[in-house]
Design an enzyme around this catalytic site. Sequence first.
Site, PDB file in Angstrom:
ATOM      1  N   GLU A   1       3.147  -0.488  10.282  1.00  0.00           N
ATOM      2  CA  GLU A   1       2.349  -0.182  11.700  1.00  0.00           C
ATOM      3  C   GLU A   1       2.676  -0.864  12.887  1.00  0.00           C
ATOM      4  O   GLU A   1       2.219  -2.192  12.645  1.00  0.00           O
ATOM      5  CB  GLU A   1       1.033   0.134  11.264  1.00  0.00           C
ATOM      6  CG  GLU A   1       0.853   1.264  10.327  1.00  0.00           C
ATOM      7  CD  GLU A   1      -0.614   1.166   9.780  1.00  0.00           C
ATOM      8  OE1 GLU A   1      -1.113   2.097   9.539  1.00  0.00           O
ATOM      9  OE2 GLU A   1      -1.339   0.113   9.968  1.00  0.00           O
TER      10      GLU A   1
ATOM     11  N   THR B   1       0.804  -1.371   0.035  1.00  0.00           N
ATOM     12  CA  THR B   1       0.144   0.030   0.095  1.00  0.00           C
ATOM     13  C   THR B   1       0.715   1.094   0.034  1.00  0.00           C
ATOM     14  O   THR B   1       1.623   1.383   1.023  1.00  0.00           O
ATOM     15  CB  THR B   1      -1.073   0.188   1.242  1.00  0.00           C
ATOM     16  OG1 THR B   1      -1.989   1.262   1.015  1.00  0.00           O
ATOM     17  CG2 THR B   1      -0.107   0.392   2.586  1.00  0.00           C
TER      18      THR B   1
ATOM     19  N   SER C   1     -10.806   7.296  13.841  1.00  0.00           N
ATOM     20  CA  SER C   1     -11.078   8.131  14.692  1.00  0.00           C
ATOM     21  C   SER C   1      -9.734   9.001  14.882  1.00  0.00           C
ATOM     22  O   SER C   1      -9.744  10.043  15.663  1.00  0.00           O
ATOM     23  CB  SER C   1     -11.200   7.775  16.114  1.00  0.00           C
ATOM     24  OG  SER C   1     -10.630   6.879  16.636  1.00  0.00           O
TER      25      SER C   1
END
Length: 385
Positions: free
Chosen positions: A261, A181, A385
């Site tokens: 990540e 990605t 969020s």
Amino acid sequence: MSVTAPAGFEAAGVAAGLKTTGKPDVAVVVNRGPRKVGAAVFTSNRAKANPIIWSQQAVADRVVEAVVLNSGGANCFTGSFGFQTTHQTAEKAAELLGVSAGDVLVCSTGLIGVGDEVFRGKVLAGTEQAIAALSADGGEVAAEAIMTTDSVSKAAVVTRDGWTIGGMAKGAGMLAPGLATMLVVITTDAVLEPLEADAALRAATGTTFDRLDSDGCMSTNDQVTLLANGASGVVPDAEDFTAALRELCQQLAVKLQGDAEGASHDITIEVQHAVSEGEAVDVGRSVARNNLFKAAIFGNDPNWGRVLAAIGTTNAQFDPYDVDVWMNGVRVCSEGGPDRPREEVDLTPRATHLVIDLKVGEATATILTNDLTHDYVHENSAYAS
């Protein structure tokens, strides 16, 4: 200097307000050289973002003047309105640069579903601001502007006798083929014909970015673009250029892997003695996508049984009871059975090297992946969020 290291390229990155942090979020890379050769490869996901749909059409004639990129919103699954946003972005850049909109590629990255009128206004304004700020020193801030969950910007430069290749990349999650990605822009001042550029890019990405498989999740927005302007006046040997391009892509792929990540281990999976390269890739990828194996590495546990269980799910040719497995230099499995004690394996370093010897042929392949950690789960559970 990233993408502005080769002669005849300018870049810029600006803060248009797409990111709540106030950091740069719109970048532009422009080819100012005598030739405008462009090539690109895209995600193989059937679910494609609007910028991918646009850029696939625009690059068909292999002429590219500029690339506009934004973070802070993927502009994916935003309907015809989102496609018009991409079209207007290319038109805005073309108007300001004095080129055709069909020669401007567009890339977006961020949360899927983001691409409303507010997004459009900020992208268009950011495009105008970035073009006004273009310079031969703008590569570094352009690389910063395309970051999403990345912790660092990513750039690389490879120089040969009389010509240079530069590149910038973003990517930290959803790292899986096609492409991982990521958004990548690569520039070169070498003299290339359009078909040469396309062939070299596909060859280079096929053994670098396409073999980075961090979490098995394929993005909707992946794009790798190569711009070649001939400003050096040097015509490289095709094999030499492809090798140099592969070197640059590999450097960027390793940087993407290192910033995945939440990862605490960078895992290199080397598959040896397979019947074919394709089968070696399949075997390596089966381990890279195995959550049990990845969790074991996170716990510093050299659980080679999970390796054999993973590769047994493939259709590759090998005898499971004749496979050897090494972890960080220690052969923990020999001929499908226990070998050296697990206590001899040190998995505390971040770099983890797994070797799988299938003993059935001469082909090899290497897959890059990471471990599965608490931080990865936390970051992706809180991403929206």
